[in-house]
Design a protein around this motif. Sequence first.
Motif, PDB file in Angstrom:
ATOM      1  N   ALA A 208      -7.375  -2.652   3.826  1.00 23.88           N
ATOM      2  CA  ALA A 208      -6.602  -2.364   2.616  1.00 23.88           C
ATOM      3  C   ALA A 208      -7.230  -1.227   1.832  1.00 23.88           C
ATOM      4  O   ALA A 208      -6.535  -0.332   1.325  1.00 23.88           O
ATOM      5  CB  ALA A 208      -6.509  -3.624   1.750  1.00 23.88           C
ATOM      6  N   ILE A 209      -8.551  -1.241   1.720  1.00 25.30           N
ATOM      7  CA  ILE A 209      -9.258  -0.184   0.989  1.00 25.30           C
ATOM      8  C   ILE A 209      -9.134   1.149   1.732  1.00 25.30           C
ATOM      9  O   ILE A 209      -8.871   2.191   1.129  1.00 25.30           O
ATOM     10  CB  ILE A 209     -10.738  -0.561   0.793  1.00 25.30           C
ATOM     11  N   ASP A 210      -9.294   1.105   3.050  1.00 29.46           N
ATOM     12  CA  ASP A 210      -9.196   2.333   3.858  1.00 29.46           C
ATOM     13  C   ASP A 210      -7.799   2.940   3.767  1.00 29.46           C
ATOM     14  O   ASP A 210      -7.652   4.165   3.658  1.00 29.46           O
ATOM     15  CB  ASP A 210      -9.536   2.026   5.317  1.00 29.46           C
TER      16      ASP A 210
ATOM     17  N   THR B 259       0.831  -1.210   0.000  1.00 26.71           N
ATOM     18  CA  THR B 259       0.000   0.000   0.000  1.00 26.71           C
ATOM     19  C   THR B 259       0.863   1.257   0.000  1.00 26.71           C
ATOM     20  O   THR B 259       0.588   2.227  -0.725  1.00 26.71           O
ATOM     21  CB  THR B 259      -0.934   0.007   1.220  1.00 26.71           C
ATOM     22  N   THR B 260       1.929   1.248   0.795  1.00 22.44           N
ATOM     23  CA  THR B 260       2.835   2.396   0.853  1.00 22.44           C
ATOM     24  C   THR B 260       3.490   2.630  -0.504  1.00 22.44           C
ATOM     25  O   THR B 260       3.636   3.773  -0.951  1.00 22.44           O
ATOM     26  CB  THR B 260       3.918   2.163   1.918  1.00 22.44           C
ATOM     27  N   THR B 261       3.884   1.547  -1.163  1.00 24.22           N
ATOM     28  CA  THR B 261       4.494   1.653  -2.493  1.00 24.22           C
ATOM     29  C   THR B 261       3.540   2.295  -3.481  1.00 24.22           C
ATOM     30  O   THR B 261       3.921   3.187  -4.254  1.00 24.22           O
ATOM     31  CB  THR B 261       4.912   0.260  -2.995  1.00 24.22           C
ATOM     32  N   ILE B 262       2.286   1.869  -3.461  1.00 27.24           N
ATOM     33  CA  ILE B 262       1.285   2.448  -4.360  1.00 27.24           C
ATOM     34  C   ILE B 262       1.115   3.935  -4.074  1.00 27.24           C
ATOM     35  O   ILE B 262       1.068   4.759  -4.995  1.00 27.24           O
ATOM     36  CB  ILE B 262      -0.059   1.700  -4.222  1.00 27.24           C
ATOM     37  N   GLY B 263       1.044   4.288  -2.795  1.00 22.99           N
ATOM     38  CA  GLY B 263       0.896   5.687  -2.426  1.00 22.99           C
ATOM     39  C   GLY B 263       2.053   6.537  -2.910  1.00 22.99           C
ATOM     40  O   GLY B 263       1.861   7.659  -3.417  1.00 22.99           O
TER      41      GLY B 263
END
Length: 327
Positions: free
Chosen positions: A143-145, A114-118
Amino acid sequence: MGLFSKIKQGLQKTKESFISKVQKITNSFTKIDEELFDELEETMIMSDIGVETSEEICSRLRKKIKERGVTDPAMIMELLQEIIAEIMGEDTELDLSGSPAVIMVIGVNGAGKTTTIGKLCHQYRNEGKRVIVAAADTFRAAAIDQLQVWTDRAGVELVKHAEGSDPGAVVYDALEAAKARHCDVLIIDTAGRLHNKKNLMEELAKINRIIDSKAEGCSREVLLVLDATTGQNAVNQARLFSETANITGIVLTKLDGTAKGGIVISIKNELGIPVKLIGVGEKIDDLQPFDNHSFVSALFEGVGKNRNKDDEDVSVGDETGEEENDD
């Protein structure tokens, strides 16, 4: 701070654990013999290079020593740098040539997916690209939040459905939105259910079919996010995921917090998968393109210049008794 400086700083623990130990061994010998090779191979294995890759490096080293008639152990570090550079090969950048360019991100929970995507969203938005994210990990509400927080921060749109929804439907809607809004990049988050490879394979196959039908001919990246601090476990994850997905590149996170950066070499040598991005810090811009040349240069920088300066009294027995357990 420049890219080389960040890689150099991020590899400091790996350099201390791996390269410094190897140099101490070569400095302890006055001739090249089987005992030296045994010490080198053991040190590489203990430094998370892995058995297969350590054996490969030593095999290539033997060949180069024989071909060039090398007799001085001091030359070994230079040969090792050459060998690792050969294994790493040329850089492979992300392919963003399509419109939209599709980036599917996979990996087990906790690896930094998630951090990578952000961080990717932030970087691409700053480059002037229009980005949309598909929250296709519908099996975890968290994960969605978490994605919502990151996409809001980056100022990009998130396509999401309710928890437990069909991931394929999320991807379908995201592709429709990406095309309608002329987005440059679509990033797809997927569930990291490595423990159930059959379900994961079926889910990824379905998502790929939807991409084929809705965005035929678009550029496509499948990035596997791995936590560098897990060492050879990360290599095993890459091996298992590669059985279910056509991985085009690795994102290696937390490289700055580990002495196990040698897994970069293992992944490339054993699986042939290039590392395309690395995390060398927690800041938003600390996700960097991976540069093979900079990696090798940073790993070996300054090595071989001070032979026997600090190690004149180090015996082979002393060195083999030392182990470093830095995580």
